[in-house]
Design an enzyme around this catalytic site. Sequence first.
Site, mmCIF file in Angstrom:
data_model
loop_
_atom_site.group_PDB
_atom_site.id
_atom_site.type_symbol
_atom_site.label_atom_id
_atom_site.label_comp_id
_atom_site.label_asym_id
_atom_site.label_seq_id
_atom_site.Cartn_x
_atom_site.Cartn_y
_atom_site.Cartn_z
ATOM 1 C CG HIS A 190 3.159 -30.655 -48.720
ATOM 2 N ND1 HIS A 190 1.893 -30.731 -49.140
ATOM 3 C CD2 HIS A 190 2.897 -30.375 -47.672
ATOM 4 C CE1 HIS A 190 0.923 -31.473 -48.332
ATOM 5 N NE2 HIS A 190 0.986 -30.976 -47.394
ATOM 6 C CG HIS A 290 3.426 -33.857 -39.896
ATOM 7 N ND1 HIS A 290 2.446 -33.652 -39.663
ATOM 8 C CD2 HIS A 290 3.438 -32.512 -39.886
ATOM 9 C CE1 HIS A 290 1.627 -33.462 -40.801
ATOM 10 N NE2 HIS A 290 1.927 -32.765 -40.899
#
Length: 384
Positions: A190, A290
């Site tokens: 992340h 994603h």
Amino acid sequence: MKIVAVRPFPVWVGTRNQLLVKIETDEGVFGWGESGLSSREKAVAGAIEHYAQFLVGRDPMRIGALWQEMYRSQYFEGGRVLTAAMSAIDIALHDIKGKALGVPVYDLLGGKQRDHVPTFATTAAAPGEAMIEQARELMDAGWDCIRFMSAGQESPDRLDPRRSLAETASWMVRAREALGTEVALGIDYHHRLSVAEAASFCQRMPMGTLDFLEEPIRDETPAAYEALRRLTDIPFAIGEEFASKWQFLPFIERDIHQFNRIDVCNVGGLTEAMKVAGWSEAHYVDLMPHNPLGPVCTAATIHLAAAVPNFAWLETRSSPVERHLGFDSSEIFPVQPRLEGAVYPVSDAPGLGIEVDEKALTREPFRFWEAPHLKRPDGSVTNW
């Protein structure tokens, strides 16, 4: 056929805000799209209202021309807010065109190349024995690609990236030993590491431990990723926050990464995503989209995945180990993609193949929400 309305819906759906867009036409055909710029939905809704000023009265079938006009009609081109707005509009236009022609969206993208779309699932537990047990549960349910999350978040607003390296790497090694070599394993950091920290993490694990490392560092400087590329041979999966084909360009052309985490709701919609897919194919980079949003995003991405040759896995957040974290969206989206085991069947319905109940959609108003503003133990700000 003419566009008569472009209506943004920034609303609270289940456990989060979503920004959906409905485009209506004078022939009664309408389409749905979704924006992916989470936690800044009001900004995107404002951009959509600007675009609506000249989209009303236009031909919705001219998707490519409208994309270019949205992108080039202002001096300040692009940017994540504008391309997120364009993404939602572009997806809705594809939905309209598919419905008007009576064909699924994938037929507008070159036709179906696969009958179902394989997915990867994510464990909900932090690194530990529970994480490995969840991975076993996913493998038993048919998943051959599993993603883990990193350790080190000490509280909702406190993260020590350096402290997480040893613990996370140790559990990745144990996961590979426990789960065997046939399943693909990856981890999402992340953007929370520096180049040195990411290299240190990779060097703590034997070769073959991970099949992909997702978003280890920030993407603003491709040269930083090139430096990290020289320090590890683990494949990189990056790009979920990229807002145009131009942002992907240096990573593809310099052979920096192996999986494109493209987000159709951020990159500029299906029009832009297909261009990125073509460049990626030429460099043997696979798409690994994603997909953390809602059913409209999932449906649009399934059509993209069906139409391209260079595809690996689609992210799903609806696996057995994560389902309890969400909510049942059937009331709002009575027709939506549903997992069959570890894959999404490709719908042959016209357009995206989804339906939205507008009354149910607007029962919960928009709620201002902020992602955690993480700080290191010394009080300095770090990446969420």
